[in-house]
Design a protein around this motif. Structure first.
Motif, mmCIF file in Angstrom:
data_model
loop_
_atom_site.group_PDB
_atom_site.id
_atom_site.type_symbol
_atom_site.label_atom_id
_atom_site.label_comp_id
_atom_site.label_asym_id
_atom_site.label_seq_id
_atom_site.Cartn_x
_atom_site.Cartn_y
_atom_site.Cartn_z
ATOM 1 N N TRP A 184 0.909 -1.149 0.114
ATOM 2 C CA TRP A 184 -0.063 -0.156 0.021
ATOM 3 C C TRP A 184 0.861 1.243 0.093
ATOM 4 N N GLY A 185 0.265 2.383 -0.216
ATOM 5 C CA GLY A 185 1.173 3.569 -0.514
ATOM 6 C C GLY A 185 0.326 4.593 -0.796
ATOM 7 N N ARG A 186 0.674 5.728 -0.947
ATOM 8 C CA ARG A 186 -0.079 6.973 -1.326
ATOM 9 C C ARG A 186 0.838 8.168 -2.074
ATOM 10 N N ALA A 187 0.196 8.965 -2.894
ATOM 11 C CA ALA A 187 0.910 10.015 -3.707
ATOM 12 C C ALA A 187 0.093 11.153 -3.516
ATOM 13 N N ALA A 188 0.337 12.311 -3.504
ATOM 14 C CA ALA A 188 -0.308 13.506 -3.675
ATOM 15 C C ALA A 188 0.221 14.408 -4.609
ATOM 16 N N LEU A 189 -0.460 15.023 -5.297
ATOM 17 C CA LEU A 189 -0.213 16.155 -6.316
ATOM 18 C C LEU A 189 -0.068 17.482 -5.413
ATOM 19 N N THR A 190 1.106 18.387 -6.009
ATOM 20 C CA THR A 190 1.052 19.443 -5.473
ATOM 21 C C THR A 190 1.540 20.513 -6.377
ATOM 22 N N HIS A 191 1.057 21.726 -6.426
ATOM 23 C CA HIS A 191 1.171 22.775 -7.439
ATOM 24 C C HIS A 191 2.314 23.737 -6.741
ATOM 25 N N ALA A 227 4.253 14.974 -8.119
ATOM 26 C CA ALA A 227 3.652 14.069 -7.183
ATOM 27 C C ALA A 227 4.578 13.621 -6.091
ATOM 28 N N VAL A 228 4.300 13.772 -4.797
ATOM 29 C CA VAL A 228 5.004 13.405 -3.702
ATOM 30 C C VAL A 228 4.222 12.110 -3.363
ATOM 31 N N TYR A 229 5.379 11.066 -3.191
ATOM 32 C CA TYR A 229 5.050 9.691 -2.755
ATOM 33 C C TYR A 229 5.469 9.688 -1.037
ATOM 34 N N ASP A 230 4.548 8.852 -0.249
ATOM 35 C CA ASP A 230 4.604 8.740 0.870
ATOM 36 C C ASP A 230 3.977 7.378 1.339
ATOM 37 N N LYS A 231 4.559 6.872 2.768
ATOM 38 C CA LYS A 231 3.799 5.584 3.303
ATOM 39 C C LYS A 231 3.963 4.298 2.132
ATOM 40 N N ILE A 232 4.861 4.269 1.733
ATOM 41 C CA ILE A 232 5.039 3.013 0.771
ATOM 42 C C ILE A 232 5.568 1.823 1.367
ATOM 43 N N ASN A 233 4.787 0.702 1.553
ATOM 44 C CA ASN A 233 4.875 -0.339 2.443
ATOM 45 C C ASN A 233 4.441 -1.629 1.596
ATOM 46 N N THR A 234 5.060 -2.803 2.002
ATOM 47 C CA THR A 234 4.744 -4.019 1.532
ATOM 48 C C THR A 234 4.919 -4.863 2.758
ATOM 49 N N ALA A 235 3.511 -5.675 3.078
ATOM 50 C CA ALA A 235 3.648 -6.626 4.094
ATOM 51 C C ALA A 235 4.769 -7.579 3.954
ATOM 52 N N ARG A 236 5.325 -7.789 5.155
ATOM 53 C CA ARG A 236 6.612 -8.847 5.216
ATOM 54 C C ARG A 236 6.374 -10.162 4.448
ATOM 55 N N ALA A 237 4.978 -10.619 4.482
ATOM 56 C CA ALA A 237 4.824 -12.151 3.846
ATOM 57 C C ALA A 237 4.868 -11.832 2.390
ATOM 58 N N HIS A 238 4.828 -10.727 1.847
ATOM 59 C CA HIS A 238 4.706 -10.608 0.465
ATOM 60 C C HIS A 238 5.745 -9.893 -0.272
ATOM 61 N N ARG A 239 7.025 -9.761 0.442
ATOM 62 C CA ARG A 239 8.017 -9.002 -0.027
ATOM 63 C C ARG A 239 8.816 -9.826 -1.019
ATOM 64 N N ARG A 240 9.604 -9.174 -1.724
ATOM 65 C CA ARG A 240 10.558 -9.754 -2.909
ATOM 66 C C ARG A 240 9.819 -10.662 -3.964
ATOM 67 N N ARG A 241 8.547 -10.057 -4.315
ATOM 68 C CA ARG A 241 7.623 -10.588 -5.437
ATOM 69 C C ARG A 241 7.294 -9.486 -6.340
ATOM 70 N N VAL A 301 4.477 15.696 -13.541
ATOM 71 C CA VAL A 301 5.570 15.255 -14.365
ATOM 72 C C VAL A 301 6.738 15.157 -13.698
ATOM 73 N N HIS A 302 6.635 15.185 -12.409
ATOM 74 C CA HIS A 302 8.047 14.780 -11.558
ATOM 75 C C HIS A 302 7.537 14.266 -10.440
ATOM 76 N N GLY A 303 8.263 13.422 -9.918
ATOM 77 C CA GLY A 303 8.337 12.751 -8.358
ATOM 78 C C GLY A 303 8.997 12.957 -7.474
ATOM 79 N N ILE A 304 8.801 13.009 -6.186
ATOM 80 C CA ILE A 304 9.685 13.368 -5.307
ATOM 81 C C ILE A 304 9.085 12.438 -3.874
ATOM 82 N N LEU A 305 10.118 12.092 -3.342
ATOM 83 C CA LEU A 305 10.120 11.230 -2.033
ATOM 84 C C LEU A 305 11.197 11.337 -1.238
ATOM 85 N N VAL A 306 10.922 10.961 0.225
ATOM 86 C CA VAL A 306 12.079 10.680 1.016
ATOM 87 C C VAL A 306 12.114 9.361 1.619
ATOM 88 N N ALA A 307 13.114 8.305 1.168
ATOM 89 C CA ALA A 307 13.297 7.215 1.189
ATOM 90 C C ALA A 307 13.937 6.457 2.392
#
Length: 243
Positions: free
Chosen positions: A159-166, A173-187, A207-213
């Motif tokens: 699951w995850g979220r992105a938000a457009l900002t002007h 688009a700023v991406y946030d809260k990107i997660n994969t459940a442990r049982a479903h990783r590496r797929r 047209v551009h993506g930004i995130l903090v990893a």
């Protein structure tokens, strides 16, 4: 879509640290505005050297985000904070920040400012066998939620979220809260999630993506072509021990 947003310049006059390039400071400003949209907080407030975000949670009362490690500003800001869980997040390595903060402050794992040019168009995103993907623009406001579901159980696998900002033009688009459940990783579900969010964001005009990893997520974004710009160091006064 028009999103009224405060987009003040960042005043870094008098900085005693090597500043980020102006383009990188713009990335920080855009990320801050998009992050508040993702998290549903009040819009960021311009303060000397950066921004303040009021959050109001017991373990995260708020945060200051500073694109430049100004030594005098950091010392003064840290001295003014006497309550726990009011974070300072600075675009600089921990080794540069730690000597400027009182000994009682604690640090969390490093994070990394990253960005990517988004494709001009995006086709359908097909999940692997055993999964379905759902993407929706929350309330038509440019806040995009995506879930990858286990087809057998209906439970979220990623699951995850992105938000457009002007705060940038054209919009990002700023991406946030990107997660994969442990049982479903590496797929490949993290890549699928990012592609699905990106496809929807592109259809909305980003047209551009930004995130903090996080350290764990950084290899995924690098594999998808995202560019690293700067470390982000976060510190706070911790909560007192419970009796």
């Amino acid at each position: 879509m028009s999103l009224p947003i405060d987009n003040p310049p960042i005043d870094t006059a008098g900085s005693h640290s090597t500043p980020l390039p102006a383009a990188h400071q713009d990335l920080v400003r855009t990320w801050v505005h998009g992050w508040t949209r993702c998290r549903g907080t009040a819009a960021p407030l311009a303060v000397p050297g950066g921004f303040r975000i009021d959050i109001g949670l017991p373990e995260h009362a708020g945060r200051y985000v500073l694109p430049v490690a100004d030594r005098g500003l950091l010392r003064d800001l840290a001295a003014s904070i006497t309550v726990p869980n009011l974070w300072i997040k600075v675009c600089a390595p921990r080794a540069e920040i730690a000597p400027l903060l009182p000994p009682a402050w604690e640090f969390v794992e490093p994070q990394f400012l990253m960005s990517a040019a988004l494709p001009a168009s995006a086709g359908p995103v097909a999940p692997p066998p055993g999964y379905t993907v759902e993407t929706a623009d929350k309330d038509g406001t440019g806040i995009i939620d995506c879930r990858v579901l286990d087809a057998a159980t209906g439970e979220p696998a990623a699951w995850g979220r992105a938000a457009l900002t002007h705060a940038s033009a054209p919009p990002s688009a700023v991406y946030d809260k990107i997660n994969t459940a442990r049982a479903h990783r590496r797929r490949g579900l993290g890549s699928l999630l990012m592609r699905a969010l990106t496809a929807h964001a592109v259809r909305l005009g980003a047209v551009h993506g930004i995130l903090v990893a996080s350290p764990e997520g950084r290899p995924l974004y690098r594999s998808l072509g995202w560019q690293y710009h700067a470390p982000l160091t976060a510190a706070r006064i911790p909560s007192p021990p419970r009796p």
